[in-house]
Structures are given as C-alpha cells and as structure tokens.
Write an enzyme that holds these catalytic residues in place. Structure first.
Site, PDB file in Angstrom:
ATOM      1  N   GLU A 256       0.869  -1.189   0.000  1.00 41.53           N
ATOM      2  CA  GLU A 256       0.000   0.000   0.000  1.00 41.53           C
ATOM      3  C   GLU A 256       0.901   1.233   0.000  1.00 41.53           C
ATOM      4  O   GLU A 256       1.922   1.270   0.692  1.00 41.53           O
ATOM      5  CB  GLU A 256      -0.873   0.109   1.267  1.00 41.53           C
ATOM      6  CG  GLU A 256      -1.978  -0.901   1.421  1.00 41.53           C
ATOM      7  CD  GLU A 256      -2.770  -0.666   2.725  1.00 41.53           C
ATOM      8  OE1 GLU A 256      -2.607   0.396   3.368  1.00 41.53           O
ATOM      9  OE2 GLU A 256      -3.548  -1.569   3.088  1.00 41.53           O
ATOM     10  N   GLU A 304     -14.002   5.445  -0.177  1.00 41.65           N
ATOM     11  CA  GLU A 304     -14.871   4.464   0.495  1.00 41.65           C
ATOM     12  C   GLU A 304     -15.651   5.158   1.610  1.00 41.65           C
ATOM     13  O   GLU A 304     -15.088   5.523   2.640  1.00 41.65           O
ATOM     14  CB  GLU A 304     -14.023   3.319   1.059  1.00 41.65           C
ATOM     15  CG  GLU A 304     -13.288   2.532  -0.016  1.00 41.65           C
ATOM     16  CD  GLU A 304     -12.302   1.531   0.561  1.00 41.65           C
ATOM     17  OE1 GLU A 304     -12.739   0.475   1.066  1.00 41.65           O
ATOM     18  OE2 GLU A 304     -11.089   1.810   0.513  1.00 41.65           O
ATOM     19  N   LYS A 307     -15.880   4.007   5.565  1.00 40.00           N
ATOM     20  CA  LYS A 307     -14.735   4.130   6.469  1.00 40.00           C
ATOM     21  C   LYS A 307     -14.983   5.305   7.404  1.00 40.00           C
ATOM     22  O   LYS A 307     -15.872   6.132   7.178  1.00 40.00           O
ATOM     23  CB  LYS A 307     -13.458   4.336   5.649  1.00 40.00           C
ATOM     24  CG  LYS A 307     -13.004   3.061   4.956  1.00 40.00           C
ATOM     25  CD  LYS A 307     -11.574   3.190   4.489  1.00 40.00           C
ATOM     26  CE  LYS A 307     -10.913   1.834   4.487  1.00 40.00           C
ATOM     27  NZ  LYS A 307      -9.480   1.926   4.236  1.00 40.00           N
ATOM     28  N   GLU A 312      -9.714   8.974   5.984  1.00 41.22           N
ATOM     29  CA  GLU A 312      -9.934   7.564   5.635  1.00 41.22           C
ATOM     30  C   GLU A 312     -10.868   7.392   4.436  1.00 41.22           C
ATOM     31  O   GLU A 312     -10.796   6.390   3.717  1.00 41.22           O
ATOM     32  CB  GLU A 312     -10.494   6.793   6.832  1.00 41.22           C
ATOM     33  CG  GLU A 312      -9.495   6.581   7.961  1.00 41.22           C
ATOM     34  CD  GLU A 312      -8.301   5.733   7.525  1.00 41.22           C
ATOM     35  OE1 GLU A 312      -8.509   4.730   6.826  1.00 41.22           O
ATOM     36  OE2 GLU A 312      -7.164   6.086   7.879  1.00 41.22           O
TER      37      GLU A 312
END
Length: 331
Positions: A256, A304, A307, A312
């Site tokens: 990542e 997303e 999250k 985030e």
C-alpha cells in the site's frame, strides 16, 4: 562472428527492461461502489496490471477470471487464529478461495494478516503462514503463489538515516522468524509505506516536497546513498532492517502507498495527484540501496464512504461512478 555476437549483445543491453504495471488496492468499504465486473473492466481500461483485495470476495474473483491481472489476496485478520491452529482450516481456505479459481485468476501473493504486527494477533501470523504454505504445497501451487504478511512501516523502531533501519523490539520478536521463513521460501515482505503519515507526524523536521518526490536535490546523505524523497528512505530503512534480521535476500513489496485528497492535513487533490503520479513514475527506478523496479500497490481504487470520517474516506483514485478524482497516467 564474434563481432556480430558483440553487436547483438550491445543491442540486447540497450533494450530497456519493461517495468511491471503498478498495482492498485481495491477496498470495498463503500455502499455506492460499482459491481466487481465493472471494477475489473476499469483496471483493464487504465492498464492497471495488479490488484490487492483484503478478503477473498467471490464476485471479484469470478470477475478476475481471464483478466491476467495479478492478485494479492488477504487472509483476513479475523481468520488468523483458526488457520494458525488447524491445518485443515488452511487447506479448506486455499481450496475454496484459491484452487476454485485456478487457472483463471492470476494469484501472486497471499497476505496472511494486515498490520497485526506488533499486537495481540501477531502470535498467529507465522503459524497461519506455514499452514497456508503447506496447503498450497499440497495443491502443487507453492511454486507460483508466495505466502507473506503485510506490515505497516511502523514496525521500524529506527529509520534515520536509512542505514540505521531496524525493527522495533516489539515487532522484531515476531518478525525475526517470519523473515527467516520468507528467506527460505523466496517470498517478499509486504509493507504498507506511507510518506504522508511520516510527514504529517513530523512537520517540524520533514518538508512536504521531500514527501511528494518534488525536492530539487538530495535531502538526506547516508554514506554513499543520497535521498531525494522520503519513499526511498523508508523502503531502504526496511531493507536495512531486513538485513539485520537475517533477510538480506528478502525483497520488499510495497503493498500500500498513497496520499489522501481531502479530510486532513495536507490532504488536497493537488498533493494526492502529485504524490501518486510521481510514485508511478518513480517505482521503475528503485531506491539508492536497491536499484530496479519496486513492485508497488497504490491505495486505493475508490473513495470508500463506509470508512471513518476524515482522510480515511479520501484515498481513492476514482469516484464510485468510475470518474477519476484527478487525472492520473498509469503508463
């Protein structure tokens, strides 16, 4: 004949090696994301050659069949204890989530746990890795699929200068035997590398251009090695730590890396685009300590919305409708 051979050798040497396509992590914690078949088509249309998923999602694995997209699939953290304690549980996991999709899906790595070292679940990682490896061996797959675990850059107890890189005492007791296992099986260590967090937590001593690959020259001189960017410094600190742990032949795969586009300090569309585009350009070159392509996965494909609020929710390269959050070139 000899001259012709030399000429041919010169031609061969002059041909640049192909840099492996960069990967992108496909997180699914959103209630508005496109179906996996559309996601796989988006990867293919952008020339993204590799994917990481955080659990073996059946619809995604089905959609990946025949795509030639190389895959990291995680054994989720909540499965670690059962797989560590039961070889048959590992065999069933491999049968259901790997063998069932071969040969159509190009599995490359199984990440046994994500960022659980150090911590309460760290004790389960190596036994689970061994059981998954044994299950792959029994299925005749251990030669093509490598077993590892994904750790955060926080496993480093020291990282400055990079040659001083060493695992923290908390992490080293678990990572030492894991590194030995990786060395023996020829697998890399998967590491989540985030210059963003290093910068945000050390703004007094780290300039943002060093984190964004935009420093005009060397920022850190470490013996014979000069560092123009923080990404290289972190990766080389990991290599130094691996060497000290007896893993001088263990490669680092960056499982990542990324930069948020909103929601926090220095989290802007401009900074995210600068970081990720420069990352794509840079990873083909390698680090001062380890020249050559660095296999790297950008986090993440989508923003997303399930999250926690703040940064985030804003790591995505794409919006849920498939439109880019900002222009990015994967070539």
């Amino acid at each position: 004949m000899f001259a012709a051979a030399l000429l041919l050798l010169g031609v061969l040497v002059a041909i640049p090696t192909t840099v492996q396509s960069i990967g992108v992590c496909y997180g699914m914690l959103g209630n508005n994301l496109p179906p996996p078949s559309s996601v796989v088509n988006l990867y293919k249309s952008k020339g993204i050659g590799a994917m990481r998923i955080y659990s073996p999602d059946g619809a995604t694995l089905q959609a990946l069949k025949g795509s030639n997209i190389q895959l990291i699939v995680d054994v989720p953290n909540n499965n670690l204890q059962s797989i560590a304690s039961d070889q048959s549980a590992a065999a069933n996991w491999v049968k259901s989530n790997v063998q069932a999709y071969i040969p159509g899906v190009s599995f490359k790595y199984i990440a046994v746990g994500n960022e659980v070292i150090p911590g309460n679940q760290a004790q389960y990682v190596l036994p689970a890795m061994k059981n998954i490896y044994n299950a792959l061996s029994s299925a005749g797959l251990s030669g093509q699929i490598k077993v590892s675990t994904a750790v955060s850059q926080g496993v480093l107890g020291s990282s400055y200068p990079p040659s001083n890189g060493a695992f923290s005492s908390d992490a080293a007791s678990t990572l030492g035997p894991i590194v030995q296992f990786l060395a023996k099986t020829g697998a890399p260590l998967l590491v989540n590398v985030y210059p963003y967090f290093s910068y945000v937590n050390n703004q007094g001593s780290i300039k943002i251009d060093y984190a964004l690959f935009t420093s005009p020259g060397t920022v850190v001189q470490d013996g014979q090695y000069g560092y123009q960017n923080l990404f290289d410094a972190i990766v080389d600190a990991l290599y130094a730590a691996l060497q000290k742990a007896g893993g001088s032949n263990v490669n680092v795969v960056v499982s990542e890396s990324g930069w948020p586009s909103a929601g926090g300090t220095a989290a802007t569309v401009s900074n995210a685009q600068t970081y990720n585009q420069n990352l794509i350009k840079h990873v083909g070159k390698g680090t001062p300590r380890k020249p050559g392509p660095i296999e790297t996965y950008i986090f993440a494909m989508f923003n997303e919305d399930q999250k926690p609020a703040g940064i985030e929710q804003h790591w995505g390269l794409f919006k849920p409708d498939g439109q880019p959050v900002y222009p990015i070139d994967f070539s």
